[in-house]
Motif scaffolding. Structure first.
Motif, PDB file in Angstrom:
ATOM      1  N   ASN A 169       0.818  -1.214   0.000  1.00 17.61           N
ATOM      2  CA  ASN A 169       0.000   0.000   0.000  1.00 17.61           C
ATOM      3  C   ASN A 169       0.851   1.263   0.000  1.00 17.61           C
ATOM      4  O   ASN A 169       0.478   2.275  -0.598  1.00 17.61           O
ATOM      5  CB  ASN A 169      -0.921   0.015   1.223  1.00 17.61           C
ATOM      6  CG  ASN A 169      -2.087  -0.939   1.085  1.00 17.61           C
ATOM      7  OD1 ASN A 169      -2.322  -1.502   0.019  1.00 17.61           O
ATOM      8  ND2 ASN A 169      -2.816  -1.136   2.167  1.00 17.61           N
ATOM      9  N   GLY A 171       3.774   1.510  -1.379  1.00 15.05           N
ATOM     10  CA  GLY A 171       4.616   1.567  -2.566  1.00 15.05           C
ATOM     11  C   GLY A 171       6.053   1.196  -2.286  1.00 15.05           C
ATOM     12  O   GLY A 171       6.921   1.342  -3.151  1.00 15.05           O
ATOM     13  N   GLY A 245      -1.696   7.547  -4.058  1.00 16.62           N
ATOM     14  CA  GLY A 245      -2.620   6.415  -4.110  1.00 16.62           C
ATOM     15  C   GLY A 245      -4.050   6.861  -3.907  1.00 16.62           C
ATOM     16  O   GLY A 245      -4.496   7.856  -4.488  1.00 16.62           O
TER      17      GLY A 245
END
Length: 477
Positions: A169, A171, A245
């Motif tokens: 999540n 990255g 995100g």
């Protein structure tokens, strides 16, 4: 005469309150309980931010995502009801909220195969099954069926799974495209390098989380999330790097807002059976029950023991009532679309700060209730700020491997399969299934086929059917 009667009545009320929560009997005070309730809330309040990010990070079979604001409200509301009931009725210092061991299963394993309403329907059924198990005595049979070491492996495997979700999540870990011809499936950051401000925010947040936890700072996880979020807001306002995100950290227009109850009651109890078939649904339910039930058992006993509520024989008075509330809370989590609730190990923080009774949990629950009106603040937290909590919590769960006897031939490989397959396949079901099948196989080839017991043999057959579901579908059309 009138004054004496009034004084006696007042004392009676005080004594009745004290007797209900057993404050004096357990060597505590109202002040200590309030302080402990606040400490527990600070230790686990991060779930109001973290649970929505996990659930909204996945899509169901139709491609739909849950509302971030809606899940945030329901997470706080569900924790408010479950924790308050545990305190007032269960009368123990145990706080409940959306289980990290279950929401990952719901988001990344169940939801992609069904609708969100059907996934939450399975959560409701899981909770009801736990209630039945708690009041029927069947829990003893299940507890005895699965070897203790494999239970530890399941907990540790879930920890690896949760930590991996956090890294992905944020990255920090990414999938390398198959088209580049390499055999390495995942890489560090982008193309093997850590790049960009969002990653920097994650790294700083993770280091801060570890440092505060190492210093035993109360509310370490929540503090780290707040600091990393503020840093993200500053970075986004100054550099506008993008790449955050799902959530870009920007200041909200308002701090307070009316709760969003739109997800309440969005449940399809039996739709998953039609959508997936009986065998697959049974395996999903087994995984949910396993994740929720056994984690709760371990946490309840551990925290209660620390609070001095366990007798010299290792038994906890009222354990049946507590487990029933835990199961009902899991079902209520499905009704609210916030995933199953369970007892949080962070309750130990409040116990360490003096909590000994259910009054502390009532305080914690009321604080969660107040959080429902602060949803806009939760909606600015990027995944990079919340992910360090997943990594830390996952790491703490992995510590359970210390209890596994890897010198035991019949345990080592099954435990390893659970540890490895759970995160590698993003599937708790696959990890648990592989481990149990291997365990029963090893017992059988060593001439001990009776030792697993009939219940574990049934569970093994269920998992064999799960892994071979495609072949079964082809065979029977």
């Amino acid at each position: 005469m009138g004054k004496n009667t009034s004084g006696t009545a007042a004392a009676s009320k005080v004594n009745g309150f004290d007797r209900w929560f057993q404050i004096t009997a357990r060597g505590s005070t109202v002040g200590a309980e309030i302080r402990g309730g606040f400490t527990t809330f600070m230790a686990m309040a991060y779930i109001v931010v973290l649970n929505p990010l996990i659930l909204t990070g996945a899509t169901d079979v139709t491609g739909e995502r849950l509302s971030l604001v809606g899940v945030t409200t329901m997470t706080a509301f569900s924790a408010f009801i479950a924790t308050t009931v545990m305190g007032a009725v269960g009368r123990v210092p145990l706080a409940l909220a959306a289980a990290l061991t279950v929401n990952a299963v719901v988001a990344y394993q169940i939801a992609p195969n069904v609708t969100w309403a059907q996934a939450m329907g399975l959560v409701v059924l899981e909770g009801l099954l736990i209630v039945v198990l708690a009041i029927s005595g069947a829990r003893a049979a299940i507890m005895n069926a699965i070897p203790r070491d494999l239970k530890y492996a399941i907990g540790a495997g879930l920890g690896l799974f949760i930590a991996l979700i956090g890294l992905v999540n944020a990255g920090f870990v990414t999938r390398r495209p198959d088209a580049d011809g390499t055999t390495v499936p995942v890489v560090l950051g982008s193309g093997g390098e850590l790049q960009g401000w969002p990653i920097a925010v994650f790294v700083i947040g993770l280091l801060l989380t570890i440092a505060l936890w190492g210093r035993r700072v109360p509310g370490a996880v929540m503090i780290s999330i707040v600091v990393a979020t503020v840093l993200g807001i500053v970075v986004e306002s100054v550099a506008s790097p993008g790449g955050w995100g799902l959530v870009t950290p920007t200041m909200p227009d308002r701090v307070f807002a009316a709760p969003d109850f739109s997800l309440f009651g969005q449940v399809d109890l039996f739709g998953a059976f039609t959508h997936l078939g009986l065998v697959t649904v049974v395996v999903f339910l087994f995984t949910l029950v396993l994740s929720g039930f056994f984690d709760a058992m371990g946490t309840i006993i551990a925290v209660s023991d620390e609070a001095g509520l366990v007798d010299d024989k290792g038994r906890m008075p009222g354990i049946g009532r507590v487990l029933s509330i835990d199961g009902a809370a899991a079902a209520f989590g499905g009704v609210t679309s916030s995933s199953a609730n369970t007892v949080f190990v962070e309750s130990a923080a409040g116990v360490g700060d003096g909590a000994r009774t259910g009054l502390a949990s009532v305080v914690t629950g009321l604080l969660f209730g107040a959080t429902m009106f602060l949803v806009p603040l939760a909606a600015v937290v990027p995944q990079q700020a919340a992910a360090p909590a997943l990594v830390l919590v996952g790491g703490l769960m992995v510590a359970q491997v210390r209890n596994i006897d890897f010198t035991d031939t019949e345990i080592a490989i099954p435990a390893f399969l659970i540890l490895a397959i759970t995160p590698f396949t993003y599937s708790v079901t696959s990890g648990v299934g592989a481990g149990i099948i291997a365990f029963v196989l090893l017992k059988t080839v060593r001439g001990k086929w009776r030792e697993p017991g009939w219940l574990l043999w049934i569970v093994t057959l269920v998992f064999v059917a799960y892994f071979g579901i495609h072949g079964i579908e082809v065979l029977f059309g």
